[in-house]
Design a protein around this motif. Sequence first.
Motif, short mmCIF file in Angstrom:
data_model
loop_
_atom_site.label_atom_id
_atom_site.label_comp_id
_atom_site.label_asym_id
_atom_site.label_seq_id
_atom_site.Cartn_x
_atom_site.Cartn_y
_atom_site.Cartn_z
N SER A 63 0.84 -1.19 0.00
CA SER A 63 0.00 0.00 0.00
C SER A 63 0.88 1.25 0.00
CB SER A 63 -0.92 0.00 1.23
OG SER A 63 -1.77 1.12 1.25
N THR A 64 0.25 2.37 -0.12
CA THR A 64 0.94 3.65 0.00
C THR A 64 0.35 4.41 1.18
OG1 THR A 64 -0.58 4.69 -1.57
CG2 THR A 64 1.47 3.80 -2.46
N GLY A 65 1.15 5.30 1.73
CA GLY A 65 0.68 6.02 2.91
C GLY A 65 1.39 7.34 3.10
N THR A 66 1.16 7.93 4.26
CA THR A 66 1.70 9.25 4.59
C THR A 66 2.27 9.24 6.00
OG1 THR A 66 0.02 10.28 3.19
CG2 THR A 66 1.18 11.72 4.73
N VAL A 67 3.34 9.98 6.19
CA VAL A 67 3.92 10.13 7.52
C VAL A 67 3.21 11.27 8.24
CG1 VAL A 67 6.02 10.57 8.85
CG2 VAL A 67 6.15 9.30 6.69
N GLU A 206 0.38 6.35 8.32
CA GLU A 206 -1.03 6.08 8.04
C GLU A 206 -1.17 5.53 6.63
OE1 GLU A 206 -4.41 8.61 9.43
OE2 GLU A 206 -4.65 8.99 7.29
N PHE A 207 -1.89 4.41 6.48
CA PHE A 207 -2.10 3.79 5.18
C PHE A 207 -3.43 3.05 5.22
CE2 PHE A 207 0.07 0.83 7.90
CZ PHE A 207 -0.46 -0.43 7.61
N SER A 208 -3.85 2.52 4.07
CA SER A 208 -5.12 1.80 3.98
C SER A 208 -4.90 0.43 3.36
CB SER A 208 -6.12 2.60 3.11
OG SER A 208 -6.43 3.83 3.72
N ARG A 255 -2.92 2.73 11.29
CA ARG A 255 -1.78 3.56 11.67
C ARG A 255 -0.74 2.72 12.41
NH1 ARG A 255 -4.07 9.47 13.81
NH2 ARG A 255 -4.83 10.18 11.76
N ALA A 256 0.51 2.97 12.06
CA ALA A 256 1.63 2.31 12.72
C ALA A 256 2.54 3.39 13.30
CB ALA A 256 2.40 1.44 11.73
N ARG A 257 3.35 3.00 14.28
CA ARG A 257 4.23 3.96 14.94
C ARG A 257 5.69 3.58 14.71
NH1 ARG A 257 2.09 3.82 19.60
NH2 ARG A 257 0.96 5.79 19.58
N TYR A 258 6.47 4.58 14.27
CA TYR A 258 7.91 4.40 14.09
C TYR A 258 8.63 5.34 15.05
CZ TYR A 258 12.55 4.70 12.01
OH TYR A 258 13.92 4.70 11.81
N GLU A 259 9.61 4.82 15.79
CA GLU A 259 10.25 5.61 16.85
C GLU A 259 10.95 6.86 16.33
OE1 GLU A 259 9.81 5.30 20.02
OE2 GLU A 259 8.50 3.59 19.64
N PHE A 270 5.70 10.84 1.60
CA PHE A 270 4.98 9.74 0.96
C PHE A 270 5.76 8.45 1.20
CE2 PHE A 270 4.58 6.95 -2.74
CZ PHE A 270 3.21 6.81 -2.85
N VAL A 271 5.07 7.38 1.59
CA VAL A 271 5.75 6.12 1.89
C VAL A 271 5.07 4.96 1.17
CG1 VAL A 271 6.58 6.85 4.16
CG2 VAL A 271 4.34 5.77 3.97
N ARG A 272 5.85 3.91 0.92
CA ARG A 272 5.33 2.65 0.40
C ARG A 272 5.41 1.62 1.53
NH1 ARG A 272 4.42 2.80 -4.91
NH2 ARG A 272 5.42 4.45 -6.13
N VAL A 273 4.29 0.96 1.78
CA VAL A 273 4.15 0.09 2.95
C VAL A 273 3.95 -1.36 2.52
CG1 VAL A 273 2.76 -0.37 5.01
CG2 VAL A 273 3.14 1.98 4.28
N GLU A 274 4.57 -2.27 3.26
CA GLU A 274 4.34 -3.69 3.08
C GLU A 274 3.91 -4.30 4.40
OE1 GLU A 274 7.34 -6.12 1.37
OE2 GLU A 274 7.01 -5.40 -0.67
#
Length: 358
Positions: A63-67, A206-208, A255-259, A270-274
């Motif tokens: 998916s694609t998402g946003t920071v 955040e991604f869907s 939503r995921a959390r990155y330290e 813009f991010v690409r998520v797996e």
Amino acid sequence: MNKTVKISLIVVALAALTYLIVTKAFPGNEQQQAGPANGPMAQKVAVDVYVVSPTAYQNKITSTGTVLANEEVELFSEVAGRVTGISFEEGTRVQKGKLLLTVNDLEMRAQLQKLESNQKLYRDMEERQRVLLEKEYISRQEYDQVSNQLATATADIRALKATLDKAYIRAPFDGVIGLRQVSEGSYVTANTPIARIVDISPVKIEFSVPGRYAQQVTEGQKITFTTEGASEVYEANIYAIDPNIDPATRTLRVRARYENKKEEVKPGAFVRVELSLKDVDDAILIPTESIIPEATGHKVFLAKGGKAQPKMVKIGQRSETMIQIMEGIEPGDTIISSGILQARPGSDLNIRNVRTAE
């Protein structure tokens, strides 16, 4: 007139005689002109096929998402006035509670001093009146009057202190303060933006995901992501899932959390998520070129008994060359993988090549 009719009849007779002679001399000519005896299906369609068999498959959602910043707020003044002090440097880290900006507070301080003087006067009066009341030199009504004056003065002081506190804009949380929009001496109101403060350690991703995977996504799952223009792969943990599937897009927000301890990932990127789901040991995979999109879903052509048979399917994840089939196909089915543009329901097939799962 009779001569003309006779000539016309002779011409028609000669044409009919010529047709009969040509038909007898070339018996296949009439059929060739009329086309194949059995219509367009008489010619076989050349196709390649793929034989379906269960295959181990690492199920991943891409998916694609946003920071997003962990916390973010635009600072405004709750009171109108002239800026008398700026206590921060742009782009620096500030601690929660740090004084950032002061709005002119001289008039409110003067009012506070006046109210505190009145409060002291009423307190002294209340103490004297209490002694007199205990000795029954005055009535309860006279004492209550002074007591109410003291209570009113105390309440006025509390209200003014609350207003005065609004003249001092402080950091609501630990974070980095951005570019300021005002200067010392400028006049601000409740609608004047001062600066933005953000907490970027950690950040939120955040991604869907498609709604059909809603039951397979849980809090605590790990994701990997990359930012646009960078090759480094980061790892984050899912901490929140929207309770509703968006009815317009049929997707589920996650939503995921990155330290982000080094603060290298910036909000707005813009991010690409797996997201890895449970691996499937007996997945049904077919070549992506076998899928025919339709308004009501997706279709494939099966090769059965030498003929093309359409079949509606439900698709899952896809890779560069293969696509997962969730419903509609069973192991052992033979799928047309090339020549599908020429195939029609019931077409006779000329199978050129047979491929199986590796």
